[in-house]
Write a protein that holds these residues in place. Structure first.
Motif, PDB file in Angstrom:
ATOM      1  N   TYR A   8       0.798  -1.222   0.000  1.00  0.00           N
ATOM      2  CA  TYR A   8       0.000   0.000   0.000  1.00  0.00           C
ATOM      3  C   TYR A   8       0.838   1.284   0.000  1.00  0.00           C
ATOM      4  CZ  TYR A   8      -3.485   3.492   1.020  1.00  0.00           C
ATOM      5  OH  TYR A   8      -4.275   4.613   0.970  1.00  0.00           O
ATOM      6  N   PRO A   9       1.942   1.381   0.757  1.00  0.00           N
ATOM      7  CA  PRO A   9       2.733   2.620   0.675  1.00  0.00           C
ATOM      8  C   PRO A   9       3.195   2.936  -0.744  1.00  0.00           C
ATOM      9  CG  PRO A   9       3.395   1.355   2.598  1.00  0.00           C
ATOM     10  CD  PRO A   9       2.461   0.471   1.803  1.00  0.00           C
ATOM     11  N   ALA A  10       3.647   1.905  -1.472  1.00  0.00           N
ATOM     12  CA  ALA A  10       4.095   2.131  -2.849  1.00  0.00           C
ATOM     13  C   ALA A  10       2.933   2.504  -3.757  1.00  0.00           C
ATOM     14  CB  ALA A  10       4.796   0.884  -3.387  1.00  0.00           C
ATOM     15  N   LEU A  11       1.777   1.889  -3.537  1.00  0.00           N
ATOM     16  CA  LEU A  11       0.602   2.220  -4.341  1.00  0.00           C
ATOM     17  C   LEU A  11       0.108   3.635  -4.038  1.00  0.00           C
ATOM     18  CD1 LEU A  11      -1.342  -1.159  -4.030  1.00  0.00           C
ATOM     19  CD2 LEU A  11       0.035  -0.361  -5.959  1.00  0.00           C
ATOM     20  N   LEU A  12       0.185   4.028  -2.791  1.00  0.00           N
ATOM     21  CA  LEU A  12      -0.238   5.371  -2.398  1.00  0.00           C
ATOM     22  C   LEU A  12       0.606   6.428  -3.102  1.00  0.00           C
ATOM     23  CD1 LEU A  12      -1.929   7.224  -0.492  1.00  0.00           C
ATOM     24  CD2 LEU A  12      -0.105   6.933   1.190  1.00  0.00           C
ATOM     25  N   LEU A  13       1.920   6.258  -3.061  1.00  0.00           N
ATOM     26  CA  LEU A  13       2.803   7.224  -3.722  1.00  0.00           C
ATOM     27  C   LEU A  13       2.687   7.129  -5.237  1.00  0.00           C
ATOM     28  CD1 LEU A  13       4.871   9.264  -2.449  1.00  0.00           C
ATOM     29  CD2 LEU A  13       3.855   7.631  -0.876  1.00  0.00           C
ATOM     30  N   GLY A  14       2.562   5.893  -5.749  1.00  0.00           N
ATOM     31  CA  GLY A  14       2.411   5.736  -7.196  1.00  0.00           C
ATOM     32  C   GLY A  14       1.161   6.399  -7.712  1.00  0.00           C
ATOM     33  N   ASN A  15       0.082   6.311  -6.955  1.00  0.00           N
ATOM     34  CA  ASN A  15      -1.162   6.948  -7.382  1.00  0.00           C
ATOM     35  C   ASN A  15      -1.081   8.459  -7.281  1.00  0.00           C
ATOM     36  OD1 ASN A  15      -4.116   6.812  -8.080  1.00  0.00           O
ATOM     37  ND2 ASN A  15      -4.201   7.902  -6.121  1.00  0.00           N
ATOM     38  N   LYS A  16      -0.328   8.982  -6.317  1.00  0.00           N
ATOM     39  CA  LYS A  16      -0.166  10.434  -6.229  1.00  0.00           C
ATOM     40  C   LYS A  16       0.456  10.989  -7.511  1.00  0.00           C
ATOM     41  CE  LYS A  16      -0.071  11.651  -1.363  1.00  0.00           C
ATOM     42  NZ  LYS A  16      -1.089  12.708  -1.571  1.00  0.00           N
TER      43      LYS A  16
ATOM     44  N   GLN B  40       8.649   7.280   2.439  1.00  0.00           N
ATOM     45  CA  GLN B  40       9.786   8.148   2.148  1.00  0.00           C
ATOM     46  C   GLN B  40      11.011   7.381   1.658  1.00  0.00           C
ATOM     47  OE1 GLN B  40       9.367  11.639   2.266  1.00  0.00           O
ATOM     48  NE2 GLN B  40       7.302  10.792   2.453  1.00  0.00           N
ATOM     49  N   ASN B  41      11.015   6.059   1.815  1.00  0.00           N
ATOM     50  CA  ASN B  41      12.174   5.250   1.421  1.00  0.00           C
ATOM     51  C   ASN B  41      11.966   4.511   0.102  1.00  0.00           C
ATOM     52  OD1 ASN B  41      13.654   5.923   3.763  1.00  0.00           O
ATOM     53  ND2 ASN B  41      12.575   4.355   4.948  1.00  0.00           N
ATOM     54  N   LEU B  42      10.869   4.770  -0.577  1.00  0.00           N
ATOM     55  CA  LEU B  42      10.563   4.050  -1.810  1.00  0.00           C
ATOM     56  C   LEU B  42      11.441   4.515  -2.973  1.00  0.00           C
ATOM     57  CD1 LEU B  42       6.683   4.157  -1.526  1.00  0.00           C
ATOM     58  CD2 LEU B  42       8.071   2.077  -1.514  1.00  0.00           C
ATOM     59  N   THR B  43      11.730   3.587  -3.876  1.00  0.00           N
ATOM     60  CA  THR B  43      12.433   3.913  -5.118  1.00  0.00           C
ATOM     61  C   THR B  43      11.450   3.885  -6.276  1.00  0.00           C
ATOM     62  OG1 THR B  43      12.957   1.610  -5.680  1.00  0.00           O
ATOM     63  CG2 THR B  43      14.485   2.777  -4.203  1.00  0.00           C
ATOM     64  N   THR B  44      11.859   4.449  -7.392  1.00  0.00           N
ATOM     65  CA  THR B  44      10.993   4.443  -8.571  1.00  0.00           C
ATOM     66  C   THR B  44      10.692   3.019  -9.022  1.00  0.00           C
ATOM     67  OG1 THR B  44      12.917   4.692 -10.009  1.00  0.00           O
ATOM     68  CG2 THR B  44      11.748   6.710  -9.379  1.00  0.00           C
ATOM     69  N   GLU B  45      11.668   2.142  -8.911  1.00  0.00           N
ATOM     70  CA  GLU B  45      11.463   0.752  -9.326  1.00  0.00           C
ATOM     71  C   GLU B  45      10.467   0.043  -8.421  1.00  0.00           C
ATOM     72  OE1 GLU B  45      12.372  -0.972 -12.016  1.00  0.00           O
ATOM     73  OE2 GLU B  45      13.060   0.977 -12.737  1.00  0.00           O
ATOM     74  N   GLN B  46      10.511   0.322  -7.131  1.00  0.00           N
ATOM     75  CA  GLN B  46       9.547  -0.293  -6.210  1.00  0.00           C
ATOM     76  C   GLN B  46       8.128   0.184  -6.502  1.00  0.00           C
ATOM     77  OE1 GLN B  46      11.568   1.004  -2.605  1.00  0.00           O
ATOM     78  NE2 GLN B  46      12.033  -1.129  -2.051  1.00  0.00           N
ATOM     79  N   VAL B  47       7.979   1.457  -6.795  1.00  0.00           N
ATOM     80  CA  VAL B  47       6.658   1.987  -7.129  1.00  0.00           C
ATOM     81  C   VAL B  47       6.153   1.390  -8.432  1.00  0.00           C
ATOM     82  CG1 VAL B  47       5.387   4.071  -7.763  1.00  0.00           C
ATOM     83  CG2 VAL B  47       6.986   4.113  -5.829  1.00  0.00           C
ATOM     84  N   LYS B  48       6.997   1.360  -9.419  1.00  0.00           N
ATOM     85  CA  LYS B  48       6.615   0.775 -10.704  1.00  0.00           C
ATOM     86  C   LYS B  48       6.206  -0.687 -10.539  1.00  0.00           C
ATOM     87  CE  LYS B  48       8.681  -0.711 -15.087  1.00  0.00           C
ATOM     88  NZ  LYS B  48       9.919  -0.758 -15.886  1.00  0.00           N
ATOM     89  N   ALA B  49       6.983  -1.451  -9.772  1.00  0.00           N
ATOM     90  CA  ALA B  49       6.680  -2.872  -9.574  1.00  0.00           C
ATOM     91  C   ALA B  49       5.339  -3.059  -8.866  1.00  0.00           C
ATOM     92  CB  ALA B  49       7.803  -3.533  -8.781  1.00  0.00           C
ATOM     93  N   ALA B  50       5.062  -2.242  -7.864  1.00  0.00           N
ATOM     94  CA  ALA B  50       3.808  -2.371  -7.118  1.00  0.00           C
ATOM     95  C   ALA B  50       2.607  -2.004  -7.991  1.00  0.00           C
ATOM     96  CB  ALA B  50       3.847  -1.486  -5.876  1.00  0.00           C
ATOM     97  N   MET B  51       2.730  -0.923  -8.744  1.00  0.00           N
ATOM     98  CA  MET B  51       1.611  -0.495  -9.591  1.00  0.00           C
ATOM     99  C   MET B  51       1.321  -1.525 -10.672  1.00  0.00           C
ATOM    100  SD  MET B  51       0.419   2.475  -8.486  1.00  0.00           S
ATOM    101  CE  MET B  51      -0.396   3.305  -9.851  1.00  0.00           C
TER     102      MET B  51
END
Length: 496
Positions: free
Chosen positions: A318-326, A445-456
């Motif tokens: 969810y943290p990665a999805l939250l930031l990815g959706n923002k 705050q510790n997420l990377t672009t790759e982690q966000v992309k992978a989660a989305m």
């Protein structure tokens, strides 16, 4: 999540993007002078003389010392002591939302709306006068997962005790007067007629039906005209007895109270509720079939809704999805969707995306209105933006901006007692760890672009979208090319 909040009163809403359950309401009474004095004293300790004092300073995050226990009747209690103001907020969260309607759609909303219509020896007017005379505020609301009741009052015993006594009666021992039931039904039926003139509501109801099929989330949370008309007093009493039971309740308390006082309050409220266990958790929904549905509606604009199943409340991603959706569409101006659809082409007043994690998998949605003659092209544009984003993910700058925005707004989630009590209710209801909020802030705050992309890309797929449109069938025109100064400016206000 946009849900039914009762047909008559000013009710509480789940307003936070982090957790469903944050309660917002105002306390007004002749007795607030004590609270005002406390506020003035706090302000006088340090006055901000220049905004430069804030330069380089990170937003202050309030760490919550959450205490928790269980009452003798089985209610879960979460408590935060907050001595700044001489008042308290208390909420009860029940698994009594529309997902518990069963074969009687709307009974959850109707039961919640009936709570403060009468108790032994008091009608709805007397109850309202009772809270007002104490400077207290009662609130309630029904949603898909949950139903909520709340009390805000001064913490002095001469105000706290009678306010709590009345609150416990209203929630635990309502009489459900027959004349009130007839009146509220009529009000809800009138609301259904109004909804027929709102393509956004029509599209949303159809979307949930398509998305969830036979699942308890599928039907409108306030039921239908047919189902509401058929509900009886005996059915309401039985629903209240089952779902407003002590074992099905989460009690959240925040304010100028000691642990001993909070325990006494929780015990009193819990003992006043019907005896019974927690209701069973709802089942997981079945993946829906992708496709499009159009609702014919006379209008100059077309409502576009795109959705698929998202995640439940405790999803690790969810943290990665939250930031990815923002980055995609959840952060207002500057998001991918707003930039491409509104700012470069002037196709809409606003376009937004969001995850709504619930007890079961809540929806991921994209929502916008556009001119009817450009609706097909706009839909394809939005689908293309989503597909590209899932393939490539956010840029580093986009993610950094989203992190900064989230960190800056995060303190608002615990900025007031009302906000905190809403967070506690959600933490208890969804069985989240007590440090959930702090962990969410740190992880985001510790997420990377790759982690966000992978989660989305893990949880969303561009070819699995359920699409519902509502508007007129008209000849289509090609979209204008993207430009810094679009010739067609967005309509000033959405039509509906």
């Amino acid at each position: 999540m946009s849900e039914h909040k009762g047909p008559r009163f000013a009710l509480l809403a789940l307003t936070t993007a982090v957790l469903v359950g944050a309660l917002g309401y105002y306390f007004v009474s002749p007795s607030v002078s004590v609270a005002s004095q406390a506020t003035d004293q706090a302000k006088s300790e340090h006055k901000l003389e220049s905004l430069t004092e804030l330069d380089g300073k990170a937003p202050t995050n309030r760490k919550l010392d959450i205490q928790t226990w269980q009452t003798a009747e089985g209610s879960k209690v979460l408590f935060v002591e907050a001595r700044e103001l001489p008042m308290f907020d208390l909420s009860l969260t029940f698994a009594a939302g529309s997902s518990q309607d069963g074969n009687t759609p709307g009974i959850a909303a109707l039961t919640n709306a009936m709570l403060n219509e009468g108790v032994a020896g008091k009608d709805v007017g007397t109850i309202a006068e009772g809270f007002d005379s104490l400077g207290a505020a009662f609130g309630n609301g029904a949603y898909r997962d949950m139903a909520i009741t709340s009390l805000r009052s001064l913490s002095d015993a001469d105000k706290r005790t009678p306010a709590l006594n009345l609150f416990a009666e209203v929630v635990g021992k309502p009489t459900f007067p027959a004349d009130s039931l007839a009146r509220i039904k009529n009000q809800m039926l009138a609301g259904f007629e109004i909804q027929k003139q709102n393509p956004g509501t029509l599209a949303s109801n159809e979307l949930f039906s398509r998305l969830y099929g036979n699942h308890p989330y599928a039907h409108p949370s306030d039921g239908t005209a047919q189902s509401i008309s058929a509900i009886t007093l005996d059915q309401i009493k039985a629903f209240h007895s089952k779902t407003y039971s002590a074992g099905n309740a989460v009690i959240a308390i925040v304010g100028d109270l000691s642990r001993e006082q909070a325990e006494a309050m929780a015990s009193q409220v819990s003992a006043a509720l019907p005896k019974g266990p927690a209701v069973a958790k709802i089942a997981a929904p079945v993946e829906p079939k992708a496709g499009a549905t159009h609702i014919e509606f006379p209008s100059k604009q077309t409502q576009l809704l795109l959705a698929q199943l998202g995640v439940d409340r405790d999803a690790p991603d969810y943290p990665a999805l939250l930031l990815g959706n923002k980055v995609l569409g959840g952060g207002g101006f500057g998001t991918r969707l707003m930039t491409e659809v509104r700012e470069k082409r002037g196709l809409t007043y606003g376009v937004y995306s969001n995850f709504s994690p619930m007890e079961a998998r809540g929806p991921f949605q994209i929502n916008l209105q556009t001119r009817a003659e450009l609706s097909e092209g706009t839909l394809k544009l939005v689908e293309g933006i989503l597909a590209d984003y899932l393939k490539n993910g956010p840029t580093q700058k986009e993610l950094d901006d989203a992190k900064r925005e989230f960190a800056g707004s995060f303190p608002l989630s615990t900025a007031s007692n009302a906000a905190i009590v809403g967070q506690l209710g959600a933490i208890g209801f969804y069985d989240l760890p007590l440090d959930y909020l702090e962990k969410l802030r740190e992880q985001s705050q510790n997420l990377t672009t790759e982690q966000v992309k992978a989660a989305m890309s893990k949880h969303l797929s561009a070819d699995k979208m359920v699409v519902v449109t509502a508007g007129p069938t008209v000849p289509q025109q090609p979209l204008p090319p993207p430009t810094d100064k679009p010739s067609e400016q967005p309509l000033g206000v959405p039509e509906h």
